[in-house]
Design an enzyme around this catalytic site. Structure first.
Site, short mmCIF file in Angstrom:
data_model
loop_
_atom_site.label_atom_id
_atom_site.label_comp_id
_atom_site.label_asym_id
_atom_site.label_seq_id
_atom_site.Cartn_x
_atom_site.Cartn_y
_atom_site.Cartn_z
N GLU A 262 1.04 -1.68 -0.20
CA GLU A 262 -0.15 0.21 -0.45
C GLU A 262 1.14 1.43 -0.08
OE1 GLU A 262 -4.02 -1.59 1.81
OE2 GLU A 262 -2.74 0.04 3.28
N CYS B 27 3.02 8.44 0.67
CA CYS B 27 4.01 7.76 1.71
C CYS B 27 4.17 6.56 0.90
CB CYS B 27 3.26 7.87 2.54
SG CYS B 27 3.14 6.67 3.88
N CYS C 236 5.78 -3.05 16.33
CA CYS C 236 4.78 -1.68 17.40
C CYS C 236 3.36 -2.30 17.61
CB CYS C 236 4.66 -1.11 16.62
SG CYS C 236 6.54 -0.20 16.08
N CYS D 280 -0.17 -0.36 16.00
CA CYS D 280 -0.04 -0.60 14.02
C CYS D 280 -0.45 -1.33 13.52
CB CYS D 280 1.89 -0.36 13.58
SG CYS D 280 2.06 0.20 11.46
N SER E 163 10.97 7.65 8.05
CA SER E 163 10.56 7.90 9.40
C SER E 163 11.27 6.13 10.29
CB SER E 163 9.15 7.43 9.44
OG SER E 163 8.77 7.44 11.48
N LEU F 115 9.29 8.72 18.18
CA LEU F 115 8.84 8.13 19.76
C LEU F 115 8.40 7.70 20.54
CD1 LEU F 115 11.06 9.02 21.46
CD2 LEU F 115 10.04 11.36 22.24
N CYS G 253 -1.93 7.35 9.63
CA CYS G 253 -0.46 6.84 10.40
C CYS G 253 -0.83 5.41 10.61
CB CYS G 253 0.15 7.55 11.34
SG CYS G 253 0.60 8.75 10.38
N1 SAH Z 1 8.66 2.09 10.40
C1 SAH Z 1 9.08 3.34 10.41
C2 SAH Z 1 7.79 3.81 9.39
C3 SAH Z 1 6.17 3.29 9.27
S1 SAH Z 1 5.73 4.01 10.68
C4 SAH Z 1 8.87 4.41 12.44
O1 SAH Z 1 8.37 3.34 12.64
O2 SAH Z 1 8.32 5.51 12.49
C5 SAH Z 1 5.06 5.75 10.63
C6 SAH Z 1 3.96 6.36 11.35
O3 SAH Z 1 3.18 5.98 11.74
C7 SAH Z 1 5.48 5.96 12.23
O4 SAH Z 1 5.91 7.19 13.36
C8 SAH Z 1 4.18 5.25 13.53
O5 SAH Z 1 4.96 5.68 14.65
C9 SAH Z 1 3.07 5.51 13.82
N2 SAH Z 1 2.18 5.16 13.52
C10 SAH Z 1 1.78 3.30 13.62
N3 SAH Z 1 1.01 3.32 14.08
C11 SAH Z 1 0.72 4.15 14.15
C12 SAH Z 1 -1.28 4.52 14.82
N4 SAH Z 1 -2.24 2.93 14.75
N5 SAH Z 1 -1.72 5.83 15.16
C13 SAH Z 1 -0.81 6.99 14.98
N6 SAH Z 1 0.65 6.32 14.42
C14 SAH Z 1 1.04 4.94 13.92
#
Ligand code: SAH
Length: 344
Positions: A90, A103, A114, A117, A189, A213, A331
């Site tokens: 995607e 993106c 995470c 996510c 990122s 973070l 995100c």
């Molecule tokens: N792996 C990388 C890039 C992909 S995630 C990273 O972790 O930065 C892109 C962004 O979306 C990251 O800041 C991640 O923490 C955020 N993200 C992931 N799941 C999310 C959610 N459910 N709500 C808001 N932001 C989220």
């Protein structure tokens, strides 16, 4: 077969030399691929028929099929692209006042785990090649007949876990003989793969480094992001300071606010302590709900209070406008393949 879009210009010159061709041929091909954006070698009319034939025998031009496209009421578009090996990824097109931003995904699946996510829980398959990363931008430009001004490496996958291909993709996107997207218009990122942040800093590419973070507290951050057990917050912040020292670039911190988890004023205070004196910016995001996720969005009131606390204590913070949440394009909502039935 090799993908012609997997090479930055210098490497493409070497490839052409191996075929017994002069390096300027690589520049011609590069222009066809990234300025004219042709889909076949046969359209490269300033190359001899013989060379076109050689290229056809040795290389693929990776063109994506749009398997599915969803459009949000805010104009955001989510694409599901079918890859040549049958996998799917995607990518998202977003419209901002300063231009159009894509993106991109960097991996098929993600290993970082995470907890908040949607890319988590789907098995990791493989890294995307540099060409497959770049092709997401090209395919979206072509589908919309537009020029993309910004690229963010924030789709599925951990860019620093596919470091070499991400670097090559940046070199291709950035090259002024091709796509010509300025390094300052490219954001990478990471969830915090510390050694790679140092390597990236040493390259001094001038991209924006975004750090996911989400908490200034090791206990909370570890409960959200397993990577924190490998590289803790202090190590991560040291790496960010090094990035700024090497590149003079402001680091961007992403902070997704989840109700009763990381959104109270004590959490904000800890964040102020952590970032004090750094050249940085905090992006606050209301956490997006994912299927079976335990985290809930903070209230707007809490988010504003959190932002104001940071701003009042010398940390520049803004609330990121949510785009595409109605089509699961916001995100953290991207998946390897959108299996869920969504109304088209
Ligand atoms: N792996 C990388 C890039 C992909 S995630 C990273 O972790 O930065 C892109 C962004 O979306 C990251 O800041 C991640 O923490 C955020 N993200 C992931 N799941 C999310 C959610 N459910 N709500 C808001 N932001 C989220």
């Amino acid at each position: 077969m090799k993908n012609i879009k997997d090479y930055d210009l210098d490497t493409l010159k070497k490839e052409l030399e191996l075929l017994g061709e002069k390096p300027y041929r690589a520049e011609q091909i590069f222009k066809w691929l990234y300025v004219d954006k042709v889909k076949s070698f046969d359209e490269m009319t300033n190359l001899s028929l013989e060379l076109r034939d050689k290229l056809n025998k040795s290389y693929d031009i990776c063109n994506f099929n749009i398997e599915k496209k969803l459009e949000s009421k805010d104009g955001t578009k989510k694409y599901l692209f079918g890859l040549q090996d049958g996998n799917a990824i995607e990518s998202v097109l977003m419209e901002y006042h300063y231009g159009k931003s894509v993106c991109v995904s960097t991996q098929i699946g993600c290993k970082m785990g995470c907890k908040f996510c949607a890319s988590t829980g789907i098995p990791f398959v493989r890294n995307l090649s540099a060409g497959e990363i770049v092709e997401q931008v090209i395919a979206i430009e072509q589908d919309n007949n537009c020029k993309i001004s910004n690229v963010v490496f924030m789709g599925i996958g951990e860019p620093m876990d596919n470091y070499e291909n991400v670097l090559t993709a940046i070199a291709i996107l950035n090259n002024n003989k091709g796509m010509n997207i300025g390094a300052r218009h490219i954001s990478v990122s990471t969830s915090g793969v510390v050694p790679k942040i140092y390597e990236f800093a040493d390259k001094n590419i001038q991209c924006t480094l975004s750090i996911s973070l989400h908490s200034a507290n090791n206990k909370i951050r570890s409960s959200m992001m397993p990577v924190n057990d490998v590289y803790n917050i202090e190590e991560l912040i040291d790496a960010c300071k090094y990035y700024t020292k090497k590149t003079n670039r402001r680091v961007s911190f992403e902070y997704a606010l989840a109700k009763d988890n990381n959104d109270n004023l004590e959490n904000a205070q800890e964040l102020v302590e952590l970032l004090k004196g750094m050249l940085c910016h905090v992006n606050l995001i209301p956490i997006n709900k994912i299927e079976n996720g335990k985290y809930k969005k903070s209230s707007l009131e809490n988010i504003i209070r959190f932002r104001d606390y940071l701003n009042d204590h010398g940390i520049v913070a803004t609330i990121r406008r949510e785009l595409g949440s109605d089509i699961d394009a916001a995100c953290g909502q991207l998946r390897r393949k959108n299996i869920k039935q969504t109304k088209d």
